[in-house]
Design a protein around this motif. Sequence first.
Motif, PDB file in Angstrom:
ATOM      1  N   PRO A  19       0.802  -1.453   0.165  1.00 27.01           N
ATOM      2  CA  PRO A  19      -0.152  -0.120   0.117  1.00 27.01           C
ATOM      3  C   PRO A  19       0.773   1.288   0.357  1.00 27.01           C
ATOM      4  CG  PRO A  19      -0.704  -1.514   1.855  1.00 27.01           C
ATOM      5  CD  PRO A  19       0.575  -1.938   1.059  1.00 27.01           C
ATOM      6  N   ASP A  20       0.639   2.651  -0.147  1.00 27.19           N
ATOM      7  CA  ASP A  20       1.119   3.358  -0.874  1.00 27.19           C
ATOM      8  C   ASP A  20       1.329   3.845   0.742  1.00 27.19           C
ATOM      9  OD1 ASP A  20       0.288   3.502  -2.810  1.00 27.19           O
ATOM     10  OD2 ASP A  20      -0.446   4.804  -3.384  1.00 27.19           O
ATOM     11  N   TYR A  21       1.189   3.930   1.826  1.00 24.72           N
ATOM     12  CA  TYR A  21       1.302   4.172   2.911  1.00 24.72           C
ATOM     13  C   TYR A  21       1.577   3.547   3.839  1.00 24.72           C
ATOM     14  CZ  TYR A  21      -1.917   0.583   4.956  1.00 24.72           C
ATOM     15  OH  TYR A  21      -2.247  -0.233   5.788  1.00 24.72           O
ATOM     16  N   GLN A  22       2.504   2.008   3.003  1.00 24.73           N
ATOM     17  CA  GLN A  22       3.652   1.121   4.004  1.00 24.73           C
ATOM     18  C   GLN A  22       5.192   1.115   2.947  1.00 24.73           C
ATOM     19  OE1 GLN A  22       2.634  -1.846   6.266  1.00 24.73           O
ATOM     20  NE2 GLN A  22       2.086   0.113   6.763  1.00 24.73           N
ATOM     21  N   LEU A  23       5.046   1.684   1.939  1.00 21.32           N
ATOM     22  CA  LEU A  23       6.603   1.408   0.498  1.00 21.32           C
ATOM     23  C   LEU A  23       7.843   2.493   1.679  1.00 21.32           C
ATOM     24  CD1 LEU A  23       7.147   1.654  -1.770  1.00 21.32           C
ATOM     25  CD2 LEU A  23       7.136   3.694  -2.465  1.00 21.32           C
ATOM     26  N   SER A  24       6.873   3.374   2.891  1.00 18.59           N
ATOM     27  CA  SER A  24       8.895   3.645   3.147  1.00 18.59           C
ATOM     28  C   SER A  24       9.315   3.003   4.560  1.00 18.59           C
ATOM     29  CB  SER A  24       8.456   5.373   4.187  1.00 18.59           C
ATOM     30  OG  SER A  24       7.817   5.268   4.358  1.00 18.59           O
ATOM     31  N   LEU A  25       7.815   2.265   4.646  1.00 18.77           N
ATOM     32  CA  LEU A  25       8.043   1.004   5.703  1.00 18.77           C
ATOM     33  C   LEU A  25       8.552  -0.075   4.997  1.00 18.77           C
ATOM     34  CD1 LEU A  25       8.088   0.864   9.073  1.00 18.77           C
ATOM     35  CD2 LEU A  25       5.656  -0.641   8.426  1.00 18.77           C
ATOM     36  N   ALA A  26       8.072   0.009   4.262  1.00 19.07           N
ATOM     37  CA  ALA A  26       8.608  -1.868   3.603  1.00 19.07           C
ATOM     38  C   ALA A  26      10.396  -1.337   2.941  1.00 19.07           C
ATOM     39  CB  ALA A  26       7.915  -2.049   2.384  1.00 19.07           C
ATOM     40  N   ILE A  27      10.909  -0.389   2.513  1.00 21.01           N
ATOM     41  CA  ILE A  27      11.806  -0.171   2.404  1.00 21.01           C
ATOM     42  C   ILE A  27      12.935   0.627   3.526  1.00 21.01           C
ATOM     43  CG2 ILE A  27      13.559   1.424   0.827  1.00 21.01           C
ATOM     44  CD1 ILE A  27      10.952   1.854  -0.574  1.00 21.01           C
ATOM     45  N   GLY A  28      12.030   1.264   4.515  1.00 20.14           N
ATOM     46  CA  GLY A  28      12.805   1.504   5.190  1.00 20.14           C
ATOM     47  C   GLY A  28      14.131   2.802   5.628  1.00 20.14           C
ATOM     48  N   LYS A  29      14.275   2.502   6.848  1.00 26.32           N
ATOM     49  CA  LYS A  29      15.474   3.898   6.716  1.00 26.32           C
ATOM     50  C   LYS A  29      16.847   3.690   5.886  1.00 26.32           C
ATOM     51  CE  LYS A  29      17.690   7.645   9.734  1.00 26.32           C
ATOM     52  NZ  LYS A  29      18.293   7.364  11.093  1.00 26.32           N
ATOM     53  N   GLU A  30      17.064   4.544   4.511  1.00 20.73           N
ATOM     54  CA  GLU A  30      18.231   4.508   3.561  1.00 20.73           C
ATOM     55  C   GLU A  30      18.440   3.110   3.626  1.00 20.73           C
ATOM     56  OE1 GLU A  30      21.807   5.231   5.634  1.00 20.73           O
ATOM     57  OE2 GLU A  30      21.251   7.757   6.232  1.00 20.73           O
ATOM     58  N   GLY A  31      16.789   2.945   2.914  1.00 23.40           N
ATOM     59  CA  GLY A  31      16.709   1.803   2.469  1.00 23.40           C
ATOM     60  C   GLY A  31      17.770  -0.499   3.588  1.00 23.40           C
ATOM     61  N   GLN A  32      17.031  -0.001   4.647  1.00 23.82           N
ATOM     62  CA  GLN A  32      17.576  -0.527   5.285  1.00 23.82           C
ATOM     63  C   GLN A  32      16.872  -2.408   5.381  1.00 23.82           C
ATOM     64  OE1 GLN A  32      17.964  -0.763   9.741  1.00 23.82           O
ATOM     65  NE2 GLN A  32      20.333  -0.587   9.332  1.00 23.82           N
ATOM     66  N   ASN A  33      15.635  -1.646   5.279  1.00 21.80           N
ATOM     67  CA  ASN A  33      13.921  -3.433   5.281  1.00 21.80           C
ATOM     68  C   ASN A  33      14.722  -3.677   4.447  1.00 21.80           C
ATOM     69  OD1 ASN A  33      12.204  -4.661   6.826  1.00 21.80           O
ATOM     70  ND2 ASN A  33      11.549  -4.044   5.915  1.00 21.80           N
ATOM     71  N   ALA A  34      15.086  -3.423   3.109  1.00 20.79           N
ATOM     72  CA  ALA A  34      14.603  -3.178   1.632  1.00 20.79           C
ATOM     73  C   ALA A  34      16.148  -4.577   1.537  1.00 20.79           C
ATOM     74  CB  ALA A  34      14.775  -3.215   1.220  1.00 20.79           C
ATOM     75  N   ARG A  35      17.109  -4.172   1.841  1.00 16.29           N
ATOM     76  CA  ARG A  35      18.765  -4.493   2.066  1.00 16.29           C
ATOM     77  C   ARG A  35      18.039  -5.869   3.165  1.00 16.29           C
ATOM     78  NH1 ARG A  35      19.897  -0.188   2.520  1.00 16.29           N
ATOM     79  NH2 ARG A  35      20.855   0.002   4.799  1.00 16.29           N
ATOM     80  N   LEU A  36      17.994  -5.644   4.252  1.00 16.43           N
ATOM     81  CA  LEU A  36      17.930  -6.738   4.842  1.00 16.43           C
ATOM     82  C   LEU A  36      16.785  -8.253   4.436  1.00 16.43           C
ATOM     83  CD1 LEU A  36      17.749  -4.929   8.648  1.00 16.43           C
ATOM     84  CD2 LEU A  36      20.039  -6.785   7.443  1.00 16.43           C
ATOM     85  N   ALA A  37      15.813  -7.713   3.945  1.00 15.51           N
ATOM     86  CA  ALA A  37      14.874  -8.867   3.694  1.00 15.51           C
ATOM     87  C   ALA A  37      15.874  -9.626   2.208  1.00 15.51           C
ATOM     88  CB  ALA A  37      13.659  -7.848   3.007  1.00 15.51           C
ATOM     89  N   ALA A  38      16.647  -8.785   1.413  1.00 17.69           N
ATOM     90  CA  ALA A  38      17.110  -9.353   0.232  1.00 17.69           C
ATOM     91  C   ALA A  38      17.825 -10.192   0.837  1.00 17.69           C
ATOM     92  CB  ALA A  38      17.392  -8.488  -0.499  1.00 17.69           C
ATOM     93  N   LYS A  39      19.095  -9.694   2.314  1.00 16.89           N
ATOM     94  CA  LYS A  39      19.986 -11.017   2.895  1.00 16.89           C
ATOM     95  C   LYS A  39      19.460 -11.869   3.077  1.00 16.89           C
ATOM     96  CE  LYS A  39      23.057  -7.120   3.504  1.00 16.89           C
ATOM     97  NZ  LYS A  39      24.089  -6.624   4.824  1.00 16.89           N
ATOM     98  N   LEU A  40      18.240 -11.919   4.042  1.00 14.47           N
ATOM     99  CA  LEU A  40      17.808 -13.038   4.498  1.00 14.47           C
ATOM    100  C   LEU A  40      16.679 -14.002   3.334  1.00 14.47           C
ATOM    101  CD1 LEU A  40      16.449 -13.517   7.300  1.00 14.47           C
ATOM    102  CD2 LEU A  40      14.574 -12.379   6.945  1.00 14.47           C
ATOM    103  N   THR A  41      17.032 -13.860   2.133  1.00 15.21           N
ATOM    104  CA  THR A  41      15.569 -14.479   1.355  1.00 15.21           C
ATOM    105  C   THR A  41      16.830 -14.856   0.530  1.00 15.21           C
ATOM    106  OG1 THR A  41      15.294 -12.424  -0.088  1.00 15.21           O
ATOM    107  CG2 THR A  41      13.420 -13.693   1.804  1.00 15.21           C
ATOM    108  N   GLY A  42      17.749 -13.900  -0.256  1.00 18.44           N
ATOM    109  CA  GLY A  42      18.648 -14.448  -0.772  1.00 18.44           C
ATOM    110  C   GLY A  42      17.697 -13.861  -2.550  1.00 18.44           C
ATOM    111  N   TRP A  43      16.752 -13.120  -1.982  1.00 12.92           N
ATOM    112  CA  TRP A  43      15.978 -13.104  -3.554  1.00 12.92           C
ATOM    113  C   TRP A  43      16.432 -10.798  -3.631  1.00 12.92           C
ATOM    114  CZ3 TRP A  43      12.439 -15.102  -6.417  1.00 12.92           C
ATOM    115  CH2 TRP A  43      12.022 -16.950  -6.708  1.00 12.92           C
TER     116      TRP A  43
END
Length: 360
Positions: free
Chosen positions: A309-333
Amino acid sequence: MSTEFLDALKDLVKEKGITVEVLLEAIEAALLSAYKRNFGSLQNAKVYIDRETGECKVFAQRTVVEHVEDPRLEIAVEEAKTIDPRYEIEDMVETEVTPKNFGRIAAQTAKQVVVQRIREAERNIIYEEFANRDGDIINGIVQRIEQKNVFIELGKTEAILTPTEQMPGESYNQGTRIKAYIVEVRKTTKGPQIFVSRTHPGLLKRLFELEVPELQEGVVELKSVAREAGHRSKIAVYSRDENVDPVGACVGPKGMRVQTIVNELNGEKIDIIKWDNDPSKFIASSLSPAKVVAVEVWEDEKIARVIVPDYQLSLAIGKEGQNARLAAKLTGWKIDIKSESQMAELYPEYEDLFAEEFME
């Protein structure tokens, strides 16, 4: 040397894991060097310690020859036969040449060799103790800090925490107890060098294994770890027993288990994710705490598109992309995160389809 010396050696080596024979051979080699240095460096010689009495003797060794060219190394066959008629050409004749004051030299040399070999044995014992512990966790006390390296006391030895393995913003005070992860054990002439880390993802895994009985028992499995030390981490866990909640087991009663680990890591935030064999579900969970509308996957390329959802975009990406970066490391995708509005802009002809599919 005497029988008392041999008895003392036998008692000593039992504690240090050295055999008496190895130690006596080392003393004989050292005594031979001492003899050549003090009495006759140009002759062949042999030092022998009687295994029963401890008596030390030196023998000159000469080869039986037809014509003697160097009397220090050779003996005529006629002279050899006067010693023992069985001697033939190229045999080795041994003659005792023990100096009168050799006992004093022997005692000093033996003491030095014993001390040296015991130190080596102790170092080997310590090395063997830690050599197979790569990937293990140690619990020690900060002993000192030199040139930003932190030395951690581990009883008979110490571990080194280099600046690159230290957590950002973490201070280390002398006398403080600390846990660290063993990354390498090196064997050196001064003893084993144990290098540890506070930033390695393995530290987080080991800490959970210490705190969560279900992990120790194998009921819950820690599938993967993604960590940005000192800031935030994610772990993916799976339960082999459908009656055991893997996330709940790691969180613990009233969050006590995970809080203990957070405290050990000085407040590092930890997201605990339920692992799933379905990549779509696992990727959606990995972006927690963000809520995901849908996930599209391309398994061959290991690429996923996540719609939020639009209001969840910044949360999903995280500060300086941290949440998305960690998710990619965790899953390998590789994960591409799009909001619903962005998807509508990219695919206007499918806006109604996306609205219908992703808002269900």
